[in-house]
Design a protein around this motif. Structure first.
Motif, PDB file in Angstrom:
ATOM      1  N   ALA A 106       0.746  -0.957   0.032  1.00 58.88           N
ATOM      2  CA  ALA A 106       0.278   0.319   0.481  1.00 58.88           C
ATOM      3  C   ALA A 106       0.264   1.292  -0.361  1.00 58.88           C
ATOM      4  O   ALA A 106       0.647   2.438  -0.916  1.00 58.88           O
ATOM      5  N   GLY A 154      -5.262   7.623   0.795  1.00 57.79           N
ATOM      6  CA  GLY A 154      -4.456   6.313   0.654  1.00 57.79           C
ATOM      7  C   GLY A 154      -3.350   6.064   1.920  1.00 57.79           C
ATOM      8  O   GLY A 154      -3.350   6.098   2.623  1.00 57.79           O
ATOM      9  N   LEU A 157      -4.916   6.265   5.227  1.00 62.67           N
ATOM     10  CA  LEU A 157      -5.236   4.726   5.432  1.00 62.67           C
ATOM     11  C   LEU A 157      -4.156   3.562   6.584  1.00 62.67           C
ATOM     12  O   LEU A 157      -3.898   3.080   6.738  1.00 62.67           O
ATOM     13  N   VAL A 158      -2.835   3.854   5.298  1.00 63.10           N
ATOM     14  CA  VAL A 158      -1.855   3.581   5.543  1.00 63.10           C
ATOM     15  C   VAL A 158      -1.264   4.066   7.157  1.00 63.10           C
ATOM     16  O   VAL A 158      -0.594   3.079   8.092  1.00 63.10           O
ATOM     17  N   ALA A 178      -6.111  -0.889   3.154  1.00 62.74           N
ATOM     18  CA  ALA A 178      -5.123  -0.155   2.497  1.00 62.74           C
ATOM     19  C   ALA A 178      -4.247  -0.710   1.289  1.00 62.74           C
ATOM     20  O   ALA A 178      -4.114   0.642   0.524  1.00 62.74           O
ATOM     21  N   CYS A 182      -5.054   2.224  -2.294  1.00 62.14           N
ATOM     22  CA  CYS A 182      -3.480   2.578  -2.249  1.00 62.14           C
ATOM     23  C   CYS A 182      -2.973   1.514  -4.004  1.00 62.14           C
ATOM     24  O   CYS A 182      -2.297   2.584  -4.514  1.00 62.14           O
TER      25      CYS A 182
END
Ligand SMILES: Cc1cc2nc3c(=O)[nH]c(=O)nc-3n(C[C@H](O)[C@H](O)[C@H](O)COP(=O)(O)OP(=O)(O)OC[C@H]3O[C@@H](n4cnc5c(N)ncnc54)[C@H](O)[C@@H]3O)c2cc1C
Length: 241
Positions: A106, A154, A157-158, A178, A182
């Motif tokens: 990701a 993205g 979220l990572v 993720a 991503c």
């Protein structure tokens, strides 16, 4: 899994084949999963061992910076002290590494999105068409805004998934989300960014075509995005199989 490890005096004999192994031709050691009578088992194996044959690099669409090979094992002897963990407990080791691999993929995808975006915006600031900069066209601006939103979402979220893992929380769903979010974003952003170069995006004069080719792999490896969505959904609805 078809690769087997047969118990012999002082160790095991490995037979079988593995495909799509990234970076193996550069490695000295590998972690190998093989079936023994007790179940899937992990071994630490010297790549230079007798009986190991590393294939030629696959001709890939992208990711040309790191070779990918198949490898065959013919009566490869591994000593008992090369066993990782207990016989039959290898699946636990393999599953334990999945979330980290998904999250790393990701992050890699987010990096490709960002470099594709930055390069194309720089180009669009310089290139004038009919007196206007490419970045001043409304259609392009809508795409810039959407791409930026996908990149920022993205990255966030990572970070959330990484914090969850660091805290020792169950993070399967977050890591799978993720990974697919991503890598789907990378494919979309790389494709749109290529278009901001016009026809030049389709040439090798600019890195846009490379980002486009590299992004595709991230939807496929470390478990395809179909699988990631299945993992996330099953985790969320509480199913285990
Ligand atoms: C360049 C490259 C590098 C790689 N590096 C490595 C590596 O270093 N180590 C390693 O172990 N592997 C590696 N892989 C393998 C990669 O992880 C697999 O190719 C990938 O997980 C898909 O498996 P498969 O190719 O067997 O596809 P298949 O499992 O045959 O899938 C075919 C299609 O069916 C779909 N599908 C399959 N099962 C389901 C399901 N249950 N539900 C819904 N859809 C499903 C898939 O999403 C896909 O669209 C690499 C692959 C590539 C191309």
């Amino acid at each position: 899994m078809t690769t087997t490890a047969t118990s012999v005096d002082g160790g095991y004999l490995i037979n079988g084949e593995k495909t799509f192994i990234t970076g193996l031709s550069q490695a000295d050691m590998m972690i190998l999963f093989a079936k023994v009578s007790e179940g899937i088992t992990a071994f630490l194996v010297d790549v230079a061992s007798d009986g190991i044959q590393v294939g030629s690099p696959e001709a890939l669409l992208g990711m040309h910076g790191i070779p990918n090979v198949s490898v065959t094992f013919t009566n490869v002897f591994v000593a008992e002290d090369q066993l990782l963990g207990q016989p039959g407990r290898g699946l636990r080791i393999a599953l334990g590494s999945l979330n980290g691999g998904r999250l790393a993929t990701a992050a890699q995808a987010n990096g490709i999105s960002r470099v594709a975006f930055d390069g194309a915006v720089s180009y669009g600031l310089q290139r004038r068409v009919g007196g206007s900069r490419v970045v001043d066209f409304q259609g392009i601006q809508f795409e810039i805004a959407e791409a930026a939103a996908r990149i920022d979402a993205g990255r966030a979220l990572v970070h959330v998934a990484a914090l969850s893992m660091d805290a020792g929380l169950k993070s399967d769903s977050l890591c799978s989300e993720a990974k697919f979010l991503c890598s789907d974003a990378a494919m979309d952003v790389a494709s749109r960014a290529l278009g901001w170069y016009g026809g030049y995006g389709y040439t090798k004069s600019y890195p846009a075509e490379r980002h486009f080719r590299d992004a595709k792999l991230l939807q496929l490896f470390a478990g395809t995005n179909h699988i990631q969505k299945t993992v996330a959904a099953r985790t969320l609805v509480g199913r285990t199989s």
